[in-house]
Motif scaffolding. Structure first.
Motif, PDB file in Angstrom:
ATOM      1  N   ASP A   1      -4.081   3.626   5.074  1.00 28.15           N
ATOM      2  CA  ASP A   1      -2.632   3.651   4.828  1.00 28.15           C
ATOM      3  C   ASP A   1      -1.854   3.347   6.108  1.00 28.15           C
ATOM      4  N   ARG A   2      -2.558   2.946   7.147  1.00 27.76           N
ATOM      5  CA  ARG A   2      -1.864   2.662   8.410  1.00 27.76           C
ATOM      6  C   ARG A   2      -1.064   1.379   8.310  1.00 27.76           C
ATOM      7  N   ILE A   3      -0.011   1.322   9.123  1.00 31.99           N
ATOM      8  CA  ILE A   3       0.836   0.130   9.186  1.00 31.99           C
ATOM      9  C   ILE A   3       1.008  -0.247  10.646  1.00 31.99           C
ATOM     10  N   SER A   4       1.047  -1.549  10.904  1.00 33.37           N
ATOM     11  CA  SER A   4       1.293  -2.010  12.272  1.00 33.37           C
ATOM     12  C   SER A   4       2.648  -2.707  12.312  1.00 33.37           C
ATOM     13  N   ALA A   5       3.248  -2.676  13.476  1.00 29.11           N
ATOM     14  CA  ALA A   5       4.511  -3.386  13.706  1.00 29.11           C
ATOM     15  C   ALA A   5       4.606  -3.681  15.195  1.00 29.11           C
TER      16      ALA A   5
ATOM     17  N   PHE B   1       9.268  -8.883   3.392  1.00 31.02           N
ATOM     18  CA  PHE B   1       9.304  -8.158   2.115  1.00 31.02           C
ATOM     19  C   PHE B   1       8.901  -6.702   2.305  1.00 31.02           C
ATOM     20  N   ASP B   2       7.868  -6.459   3.102  1.00 29.41           N
ATOM     21  CA  ASP B   2       7.307  -5.104   3.199  1.00 29.41           C
ATOM     22  C   ASP B   2       7.762  -4.326   4.439  1.00 29.41           C
ATOM     23  N   LYS B   3       7.856  -4.994   5.591  1.00 30.13           N
ATOM     24  CA  LYS B   3       8.006  -4.229   6.843  1.00 30.13           C
ATOM     25  C   LYS B   3       9.423  -4.180   7.407  1.00 30.13           C
ATOM     26  N   GLN B   4      10.396  -4.729   6.688  1.00 30.16           N
ATOM     27  CA  GLN B   4      11.716  -4.874   7.304  1.00 30.16           C
ATOM     28  C   GLN B   4      12.366  -3.536   7.656  1.00 30.16           C
ATOM     29  N   PHE B   5      12.193  -2.523   6.777  1.00 32.98           N
ATOM     30  CA  PHE B   5      12.785  -1.208   7.086  1.00 32.98           C
ATOM     31  C   PHE B   5      12.158  -0.625   8.356  1.00 32.98           C
ATOM     32  N   VAL B   6      10.854  -0.827   8.486  1.00 30.40           N
ATOM     33  CA  VAL B   6      10.134  -0.310   9.657  1.00 30.40           C
ATOM     34  C   VAL B   6      10.621  -1.014  10.922  1.00 30.40           C
ATOM     35  N   ARG B   7      10.710  -2.355  10.845  1.00 22.47           N
ATOM     36  CA  ARG B   7      11.156  -3.113  12.032  1.00 22.47           C
ATOM     37  C   ARG B   7      12.588  -2.737  12.404  1.00 22.47           C
ATOM     38  N   ASP B   8      13.456  -2.675  11.396  1.00 23.83           N
ATOM     39  CA  ASP B   8      14.869  -2.342  11.663  1.00 23.83           C
ATOM     40  C   ASP B   8      14.977  -0.968  12.307  1.00 23.83           C
ATOM     41  N   TRP B   9      14.220  -0.013  11.751  1.00 27.88           N
ATOM     42  CA  TRP B   9      14.329   1.336  12.305  1.00 27.88           C
ATOM     43  C   TRP B   9      13.774   1.389  13.724  1.00 27.88           C
ATOM     44  N   LEU B  10      12.619   0.735  13.946  1.00 26.66           N
ATOM     45  CA  LEU B  10      12.026   0.739  15.298  1.00 26.66           C
ATOM     46  C   LEU B  10      12.974   0.092  16.303  1.00 26.66           C
ATOM     47  N   THR B  11      13.656  -0.973  15.875  1.00 23.91           N
ATOM     48  CA  THR B  11      14.561  -1.703  16.757  1.00 23.91           C
ATOM     49  C   THR B  11      15.734  -0.838  17.201  1.00 23.91           C
TER      50      THR B  11
END
Ligand code: Q0Z
Length: 309
Positions: A46-50, A261-271
């Protein structure tokens, strides 16, 4: 000091804690175990990378969703493979795997596959300009030896999908695009032509299916192997958001980076989190986790037209 003190070194970062099979390969978010001489078990976590880091917060069900999506794609692509005299490596997945000794809690995110001799090239197909393809294009007007027309921008659809193979990089490095001639050097002219033709045919079919579901399949990476003979066998995971760029069709608009499609919330939050992209990444807030889980489930449901459960 690396690794937690209470954790044996070999287990640090393990996808699974207990499995009766030998670990043969470990990626950022997946593992491969040997079931016997002829069969491997691919286990998705269930890991995700960014931004080239594995995040400390898992996305619940990501491993099950990506496994189910890969299994579904193998079925969809079987006719295309057959037209090219090829097959895929998938033998079984899901609850059936408990019969070969896979613990029930892992079965849903595991695929039992034929063990192949993998070809040492990554078979990348691109239908749109993005990422490293855009940087190469801006520098040279081409992606390695594949010339492209003038006037393209990040997110542009290419006149025709292109085959831009790459080498498998060392751990921590990025794959490096290579000219077609290097593929010929490594696998021979006949096999190289077969890889290019099959990669493009699989991409075209994947793009068509995704388009009908409101998703742009911008690019993807396939890995092939052989088992005994010369026929190509499609391996690894296929057309998941981890091996491909998926963009929502509704917002596709060339000229700037497309939302993932999948990681945009993660990228936005990390940014916006203040993270420097060098230090270990921070834990994700629960609403970002929930929204991202929802995107993976939506991708599965939108593509397959069936509920994920
Ligand atoms: C694929 C990889 C992963 C790390 C080995 N059918 C096959 N036969 C032989 N080897 C492989 C396969 Cl799929 C194979 N990888 C890539 C996958 C974690 C590396 F889950 N490694």
């Amino acid at each position: 000091m690396s690794g937690r003190a209470s954790e044996p070194r070999e287990r640090a970062g393990a996808v699974v804690s207990e499995l009766p099979f030998e670990l043969v390969a470990r990626g950022k978010v997946r593992e491969v175990h040997a079931v016997d001489d002829d069969r491997l078990l691919l286990i998705a976590s269930d890991r995700i990378s960014a931004y080239d880091h594995v995040l400390p917060t898992p996305i619940p069900d990501k491993g099950r969703v990506l496994t189910a999506l890969s299994v579904w794609w193998f079925e969809q692509l079987t006719p295309v493979l057959a037209e090219h005299g090829a097959t895929h490596h998938l033998l079984a997945a899901g609850p059936a795997l408990t019969d070969v000794g896979v613990p029930a809690e892992l079965a849903g995110r595991s695929m039992l596959v034929r063990r192949l001799e993998m070809l040492p090239v990554e078979c990348v197909a691109r239908g749109y300009l993005s990422g490293s393809g855009t940087s190469e294009y801006q520098r040279t007007g081409a992606i390695v030896d594949v010339a492209l027309p003038a006037g393209l921008v990040e997110g542009s659809q290419l006149p025709e999908p292109v085959f831009t193979p790459s080498t498998k990089a060392e751990v921590g490095e990025h794959d490096e695009a290579i000219p077609f001639g290097r593929v010929v050097d490594v696998v021979g002219a006949e096999q190289a032509e077969a890889l290019r033709a099959l990669t493009l045919a699989l991409y075209r079919r994947g793009h068509e299916i995704a388009q009908d579901a409101g998703i742009v399949l911008a690019d993807t990476k396939f890995e092939f192997g052989t088992a005994g003979g010369t026929a190509l066998v499609l391996g690894d995971e296929v057309l998941t958001p981890d091996s491909s760029r998926f963009w929502p069709a509704t917002t596709w608009s060339p000229g700037a980076a497309q939302p993932s499609f999948d990681k945009q919330f993660v990228r936005d939050w990390l940014t916006t989190s203040g993270w420097d992209r060098v230090s270990p990444p921070p834990e994700l807030p629960e609403q970002v986790v929930a929204a991202t889980r929802d995107r993976y489930v939506r991708a599965y449901e939108q593509l397959t037209g069936t509920r994920f459960s």
